[in-house]
Design a protein around this motif. Structure first.
Motif, mmCIF file in Angstrom:
data_model
loop_
_atom_site.group_PDB
_atom_site.id
_atom_site.type_symbol
_atom_site.label_atom_id
_atom_site.label_comp_id
_atom_site.label_asym_id
_atom_site.label_seq_id
_atom_site.Cartn_x
_atom_site.Cartn_y
_atom_site.Cartn_z
ATOM 1 N N SER A 16 0.799 -1.227 0.000
ATOM 2 C CA SER A 16 0.000 0.000 0.000
ATOM 3 C C SER A 16 0.830 1.275 0.000
ATOM 4 O O SER A 16 0.360 2.321 -0.450
ATOM 5 N N ASP A 17 2.074 1.229 0.487
ATOM 6 C CA ASP A 17 2.868 2.464 0.508
ATOM 7 C C ASP A 17 3.667 2.662 -0.775
ATOM 8 O O ASP A 17 4.376 3.653 -0.928
ATOM 9 N N GLY A 18 3.546 1.727 -1.722
ATOM 10 C CA GLY A 18 4.154 1.910 -3.032
ATOM 11 C C GLY A 18 5.643 1.664 -3.114
ATOM 12 O O GLY A 18 6.235 1.826 -4.174
ATOM 13 N N ALA A 24 6.556 -1.503 -6.767
ATOM 14 C CA ALA A 24 7.949 -1.302 -7.170
ATOM 15 C C ALA A 24 8.213 -1.939 -8.530
ATOM 16 O O ALA A 24 8.945 -1.384 -9.363
ATOM 17 N N ASP A 25 7.619 -3.100 -8.769
ATOM 18 C CA ASP A 25 7.779 -3.759 -10.070
ATOM 19 C C ASP A 25 7.211 -2.900 -11.192
ATOM 20 O O ASP A 25 7.844 -2.721 -12.243
ATOM 21 N N LEU A 26 6.013 -2.373 -10.987
ATOM 22 C CA LEU A 26 5.378 -1.559 -12.029
ATOM 23 C C LEU A 26 6.110 -0.241 -12.236
ATOM 24 O O LEU A 26 6.218 0.248 -13.376
ATOM 25 N N HIS A 27 6.630 0.355 -11.142
ATOM 26 C CA HIS A 27 7.482 1.543 -11.296
ATOM 27 C C HIS A 27 8.656 1.220 -12.224
ATOM 28 O O HIS A 27 9.013 2.001 -13.108
ATOM 29 N N GLY A 46 0.546 -1.162 5.014
ATOM 30 C CA GLY A 46 1.747 -0.731 5.714
ATOM 31 C C GLY A 46 2.201 0.626 5.243
ATOM 32 O O GLY A 46 1.614 1.236 4.356
ATOM 33 N N ASN A 47 3.275 1.109 5.862
ATOM 34 C CA ASN A 47 3.873 2.386 5.489
ATOM 35 C C ASN A 47 5.363 2.315 5.783
ATOM 36 O O ASN A 47 5.906 1.219 5.960
ATOM 37 N N SER A 48 6.021 3.450 5.832
ATOM 38 C CA SER A 48 7.471 3.423 6.013
ATOM 39 C C SER A 48 7.884 2.962 7.406
ATOM 40 O O SER A 48 9.048 2.646 7.635
ATOM 41 N N TYR A 49 6.940 2.907 8.337
ATOM 42 C CA TYR A 49 7.246 2.413 9.678
ATOM 43 C C TYR A 49 7.165 0.890 9.782
ATOM 44 O O TYR A 49 7.779 0.292 10.666
ATOM 45 N N GLY A 50 6.383 0.252 8.906
ATOM 46 C CA GLY A 50 6.282 -1.199 8.977
ATOM 47 C C GLY A 50 5.015 -1.723 8.332
ATOM 48 O O GLY A 50 4.171 -0.961 7.841
ATOM 49 N N ILE A 51 4.878 -3.054 8.345
ATOM 50 C CA ILE A 51 3.695 -3.730 7.817
ATOM 51 C C ILE A 51 2.745 -4.029 8.979
ATOM 52 O O ILE A 51 3.160 -4.549 10.011
ATOM 53 N N HIS A 52 1.463 -3.723 8.791
ATOM 54 C CA HIS A 52 0.512 -3.817 9.892
ATOM 55 C C HIS A 52 -0.603 -4.830 9.656
ATOM 56 O O HIS A 52 -1.268 -5.246 10.600
ATOM 57 N N ASP A 53 -0.819 -5.231 8.413
ATOM 58 C CA ASP A 53 -1.809 -6.267 8.137
ATOM 59 C C ASP A 53 -1.593 -6.767 6.709
ATOM 60 O O ASP A 53 -0.958 -6.083 5.888
ATOM 61 N N SER A 54 -2.108 -7.953 6.433
ATOM 62 C CA SER A 54 -2.002 -8.498 5.083
ATOM 63 C C SER A 54 -3.107 -9.515 4.861
ATOM 64 O O SER A 54 -3.653 -10.084 5.804
ATOM 65 N N VAL A 55 -3.443 -9.727 3.602
ATOM 66 C CA VAL A 55 -4.457 -10.706 3.229
ATOM 67 C C VAL A 55 -4.024 -11.371 1.923
ATOM 68 O O VAL A 55 -3.478 -10.708 1.039
ATOM 69 N N LYS A 212 15.954 2.105 0.963
ATOM 70 C CA LYS A 212 16.272 0.898 0.187
ATOM 71 C C LYS A 212 15.083 -0.035 0.003
ATOM 72 O O LYS A 212 15.244 -1.138 -0.536
ATOM 73 N N ASN A 213 13.901 0.372 0.417
ATOM 74 C CA ASN A 213 12.735 -0.500 0.226
ATOM 75 C C ASN A 213 12.511 -0.784 -1.259
ATOM 76 O O ASN A 213 12.568 0.129 -2.090
ATOM 77 N N GLY A 214 12.249 -2.032 -1.577
ATOM 78 C CA GLY A 214 11.952 -2.402 -2.955
ATOM 79 C C GLY A 214 13.159 -2.692 -3.811
ATOM 80 O O GLY A 214 13.026 -2.882 -5.024
ATOM 81 N N THR A 215 14.347 -2.761 -3.212
ATOM 82 C CA THR A 215 15.561 -2.997 -4.003
ATOM 83 C C THR A 215 15.504 -4.331 -4.733
ATOM 84 O O THR A 215 15.745 -4.412 -5.951
ATOM 85 N N GLY A 216 15.212 -5.406 -3.998
ATOM 86 C CA GLY A 216 15.173 -6.725 -4.621
ATOM 87 C C GLY A 216 14.057 -6.860 -5.631
ATOM 88 O O GLY A 216 14.240 -7.475 -6.701
ATOM 89 N N ASP A 217 12.894 -6.284 -5.325
ATOM 90 C CA ASP A 217 11.776 -6.302 -6.269
ATOM 91 C C ASP A 217 12.176 -5.614 -7.567
ATOM 92 O O ASP A 217 11.919 -6.117 -8.670
ATOM 93 N N SER A 218 12.792 -4.439 -7.433
ATOM 94 C CA SER A 218 13.139 -3.639 -8.605
ATOM 95 C C SER A 218 14.227 -4.298 -9.439
ATOM 96 O O SER A 218 14.207 -4.216 -10.675
ATOM 97 N N LEU A 219 15.186 -4.941 -8.778
ATOM 98 C CA LEU A 219 16.238 -5.639 -9.510
ATOM 99 C C LEU A 219 15.640 -6.736 -10.373
ATOM 100 O O LEU A 219 15.912 -6.819 -11.586
ATOM 101 N N SER A 220 14.823 -7.598 -9.789
ATOM 102 C CA SER A 220 14.242 -8.708 -10.549
ATOM 103 C C SER A 220 13.269 -8.193 -11.610
ATOM 104 O O SER A 220 13.196 -8.746 -12.716
ATOM 105 N N ALA A 221 12.539 -7.108 -11.301
ATOM 106 C CA ALA A 221 11.631 -6.530 -12.290
ATOM 107 C C ALA A 221 12.394 -5.947 -13.467
ATOM 108 O O ALA A 221 11.954 -6.054 -14.625
ATOM 109 N N CYS A 222 13.540 -5.340 -13.193
ATOM 110 C CA CYS A 222 14.337 -4.770 -14.283
ATOM 111 C C CYS A 222 14.895 -5.876 -15.184
ATOM 112 O O CYS A 222 14.926 -5.735 -16.411
#
Length: 277
Positions: A16-18, A24-27, A46-55, A212-222
Motif C-alpha cells: 500500500s505504501d508503493g 515497485a515492479d510496475l514503477h 503498511g507504510n514506512s514504519y512497517g507492515i501492519h496487516d495483510s491478506v 532501500k525499500n523495494g531494491t530486490g523487487d526492482s532488480l528482478s523486475a528490471c
C-alpha cells in the motif's frame, strides 16, 4: 499492431505504501519503457514504519487473473515476488505452466535482508523444490542464497559454490546478491552464474541509507523488463544492477522511516537510447 509494444508481468503482492512488491515492479517496468501487467496474489497494509496487516487473495481469483491476461496480452517475460504459502506457490506454478508468459525471473522472497525467515518451512520447501526449477533467472539475497544452498557463505569462493548448488536445484541462471551487513562496508559484490557456464562479478558502491525499500523487487523486475525488450540474460542482469545502484544512490525523500529507492533517478540511460530498443 496491438501486441508489438513489449509487455511484462509481475506476480506479486500489493504494497500500500508503493515502496515494494507489485508497485515497485510496475514503477520499474514503466521506467524501462515496458507495459506492465500484474497478477495480484496478496495485499499488504503498511507504510514506512512497517507492515501492519495483510491478506492473501483467493486462488480462484488468481486463476482468473492469469486467464484474463493470457486471453488478451502478449506477455514476453514474467517475475515473481512474495508468495505467502504453499497453496499460492502451487497456484502460480500451475498457471505459469498453463500459459505462455515468457522467461520467468524468480525473486525467492524467503528472508529479509537481515536474515529473518518470511516463509513457513512447508512453503519454503515448495518454492525450493517446485518453483525454482522453472526459473530462467533466480535472484536470491545473501541470506536466501545461504538458505537455498544449505551452507554458510563467508568468502567469494563460498558464493561461487553456492551458485553452483542453486544451479543444481534447476534454475538456469543465478544472480546472488552480495552481503550488505558488514561493518564499514564500502562495496557490494554480486555473483552471476549463467546457463552457459560463464560467470562474473558485479561490484558497486555500498550506500549507507535507509532508502532501500523495494531494491530486490526492482532488480528482478528490471531483469524481466530487459528480457521482455529482447535483451539476453547477461545484458539484462548488468542493466538491472546499474539501474538499482543509481536508484539507491539518488535518494528520494518519501515516508518518515524506511523509504523507497528512487526509480526516477537522473543519470541512468533512457532505454530508448539502447541498441535493443
Amino acid at each position: 499492431m496491438t501486441e508489438q509494444y513489449p509487455q511484462a508481468l509481475t506476480i506479486a503482492g500489493s504494497d500500500s505504501d508503493g515502496s515494494a512488491g507489485m508497485q515497485a515492479d510496475l514503477h520499474t517496468f514503466f521506467r524501462r519503457h515496458i507495459y506492465g501487467t500484474a497478477v495480484m496474489t496478496a495485499a499488504v497494509a503498511g507504510n514506512s514504519y512497517g507492515i501492519h496487516d495483510s491478506v492473501t487473495l483467493p486462488t480462484s481469483f488468481i486463476d482468473q487473473e492469469f486467464k484474463d491476461l493470457a486471453d488478451d496480452y502478449h506477455v514476453r517475460a514474467s517475475k515473481t515476488g512474495m508468495l505467502a504459502d504453499t497453496e499460492l506457490i502451487r497456484t502460480v506454478i500451475k498457471n505459469y505452466q498453463k500459459y505462455d508468459f515468457g522467461p520467468l525471473v524468480v525473486d525467492p522472497v524467503i528472508t529479509t535482508k537481515h536474515g529473518n525467515m518470511l516463509l513457513e518451512q512447508s512453503a519454503y520447501q515448495t518454492l525450493r523444490d517446485e518453483l525454482i526449477p522453472l526459473a530462467t533467472v533466480i535472484t536470491p539475497n545473501f541470506f536466501e542464497a545461504q538458505k537455498l544452498a544449505e551452507m554458510d557463505i563467508n568468502t567469494q569462493d563460498d558464493m561461487v559454490t553456492a551458485a553452483q548448488k542453486l544451479k543444481d536445484l534447476g534454475a538456469a541462471n543465478i544472480m546472488i546478491k552480495g552481503s550488505h551487513h558488514k561493518p564499514g562496508q564500502k562495496e557490494v559484490s554480486d555473483y552471476v552464474l549463467l546457463e552457459s557456464g560463464k560467470s562474473f562479478w558485479l561490484t558497486g558502491d555500498f550506500f549507507d541509507t535507509d532508502r532501500k525499500n523495494g531494491t530486490g523487487d526492482s532488480l528482478s523486475a528490471c531483469i524481466a523488463a530487459e528480457l521482455a525488450r529482447g535483451n539476453d540474460i547477461e545484458t539484462a542482469v548488468r542493466i538491472a544492477k546499474k539501474f538499482v545502484d543509481v536508484a539507491i544512490e539518488n535518494e528520494i525523500q518519501v515516508g518518515h522511516k524506511f523509504g523507497p529507492i528512487n526509480h526516477w533517478a537522473p543519470g541512468y540511460p533512457d532505454p530508448e537510447q539502447s541498441n535493443n530498443s
